[in-house]
Design an enzyme around this catalytic site. Structure first.
Site, mmCIF file in Angstrom:
data_model
loop_
_atom_site.group_PDB
_atom_site.id
_atom_site.type_symbol
_atom_site.label_atom_id
_atom_site.label_comp_id
_atom_site.label_asym_id
_atom_site.label_seq_id
_atom_site.Cartn_x
_atom_site.Cartn_y
_atom_site.Cartn_z
ATOM 1 N N SER A 185 -44.097 -40.379 -43.564
ATOM 2 C CA SER A 185 -45.070 -41.013 -42.684
ATOM 3 C C SER A 185 -46.490 -40.607 -43.057
ATOM 4 C CB SER A 185 -44.782 -40.647 -41.227
ATOM 5 O OG SER A 185 -45.698 -41.268 -40.355
ATOM 6 N N GLY A 209 -42.048 -45.863 -29.610
ATOM 7 C CA GLY A 209 -41.143 -45.077 -30.439
ATOM 8 C C GLY A 209 -41.918 -44.110 -31.307
ATOM 9 N N ASP A 232 -42.131 -42.699 -25.928
ATOM 10 C CA ASP A 232 -40.801 -42.444 -26.487
ATOM 11 C C ASP A 232 -39.934 -41.901 -25.355
ATOM 12 O OD1 ASP A 232 -38.600 -41.796 -28.308
ATOM 13 O OD2 ASP A 232 -40.105 -41.857 -29.906
ATOM 14 N N LYS A 266 -43.799 -48.322 -35.975
ATOM 15 C CA LYS A 266 -43.505 -47.974 -37.364
ATOM 16 C C LYS A 266 -42.045 -47.576 -37.488
ATOM 17 C CE LYS A 266 -45.199 -44.089 -38.883
ATOM 18 N NZ LYS A 266 -43.938 -43.292 -38.939
ATOM 19 N N HIS A 270 -36.318 -51.854 -37.501
ATOM 20 C CA HIS A 270 -35.212 -51.828 -38.478
ATOM 21 C C HIS A 270 -34.034 -50.966 -38.008
ATOM 22 C CE1 HIS A 270 -36.415 -48.077 -41.131
ATOM 23 N NE2 HIS A 270 -36.336 -47.772 -39.845
#
Length: 364
Positions: A185, A209, A232, A266, A270
């Site tokens: 990251s 998140g 989160d 980010k 997925h």
């Protein structure tokens, strides 16, 4: 009469197919573990410290390896490992014309080994190490079952629990994974913040998140006008970084999302199926003002398959998501479909950095 290798190959019509099959049977196990061994030995650091394009022999590199036992590193075995990376162009290898057995190696910008310095805060070393750990390799033994039954969860087949639940029982693995995410990251965000201006003009930004808030802290350091909201799960934000301008909010993005001028995500979508992503995006849509937007970073699969490194990396990552969390990478058409179903008017690609694509989802 002796024949050259090219003549011999011409007589074997299936030579290329044979060598590619042999290559496929060896490379998947040898190449990553060679890189792992070199990371453990500190070789990327040695080559980076030597400088770009500075050529070193295996003996010169071995002399700089620090062994915990004090024993000198074996240059011959090291040379065998380095030759593997040179054959894949991750290093530049050259041969002394006067002494063919004396090879030299150099790090190059295009080779990429400089991104595997183990103790660098901006590094992929921990990412490779966690992927090669037994706990991450074992679910792949059940990958074929996802074809026979798409509800199959390989980590459950491998050790009886979901990957995230497995982390709770194995804190050392969880720490390695967290270092992997932090290192990759930091690499991505340091480059992104130099080239992307999409945070300018915003008053507030919600990192959905966002983990413990390190990424949001980097964004705010570059854009101090922002009020950052790190969102989160409650137990995650409870250990969040304490940085002026960041508020930590616990919750569940399948239920709701805090309000802000824009939402940042980010490597979130997925992790989930299309149906779960639609649920997340609907909640995000509700939390945004009429002219709000989502800044989403994910791997972007090509619409048409090609053999570029970028495409291969995308398809490899897609299978990793299938294996680990039953998630998936997506192409632009699929992103646009999910975003439209959630109510967003359009999706645009605005930047590409470190193999990732920055997309903006616009509410109006």
């Amino acid at each position: 009469m002796a024949q050259s290798m090219s003549e011999i190959r011409e007589k074997d019509g299936d030579f290329m197919g044979q060598i590619r099959a042999l290559h496929l049977s060896l490379t998947p196990i040898v190449l990553p573990f060679v890189v792992k061994a070199l990371i453990e030995l500190g070789v990327p650091e040695i080559l980076v410290e030597a400088g770009p394009h500075v050529e070193l022999t295996a003996a010169e590199i071995a002399s700089r390896i620090v062994s915990p036992t004090g024993r000198a590193a074996d240059s011959e075995n090291l040379d065998r490992l380095l030759a593997v990376l040179a054959s894949h162009n991750f290093l530049r290898g050259s041969v002394d014309s006067e002494n063919p057995d004396k090879k030299k190696y150099a790090i190059t910008a295009e080779g990429g080994l400089q991104y595997f310095v183990k103790n660098d805060t901006k590094s992929l070393a921990s990412l490779l190490l966690v992927h090669l750990s037994p706990d991450f390799v074992s679910p792949f033994q059940f990958l074929h079952e996802t074809v026979l039954d798409p509800s199959t969860c390989p980590p459950i087949r491998a050790y009886g629990t979901q990957l995230w639940d497995h982390f709770e029982k194995h804190p050392e693995l969880a720490n390695l994974f967290n270092r992997a995410m932090a290192g990759s990251s930091a690499l991505l965000m340091s480059t992104l913040l130099e080239m992307y201006d999409g945070f300018e003009g915003l008053g507030s930004l919600v990192d959905v998140g966002g983990g413990t808030g390190e990424t949001l802290a980097l964004i705010i350091s570059k854009h101090p006008q922002l009020r950052g909201i790190n969102f989160d799960q409650p137990h995650v934000v409870a250990t969040g970084v304490r940085v002026p301008g960041i508020e930590h909010v616990g919750g569940n993005f399948f239920e709701s999302c805090p309000q802000g001028d824009a939402v940042f995500m980010k490597w979130i979508l997925h992790d989930w199926s299309d149906e779960k992503c639609l649920c997340i995006l609907k909640n995000v849509y509700k939390a945004l003002p009429p002219r709000g937007k989502v800044v989403n970073i994910d791997m972007l699969l090509p619409e048409v398959i090609d053999s570029s490194f970028e495409s291969q990396t995308g398809f490899h990552t897609d299978v990793m998501m299938l294996t680990y969390v039953q998630g998936r990478e997506r192409n632009l058409s699929r992103f646009r479909k999910i975003a439209a179903d959630a109510g967003f008017m359009r999706v645009e690609i605005v930047a590409a950095v470190f193999g990732q694509t920055v997309m903006e989802f616009y509410k109006s």
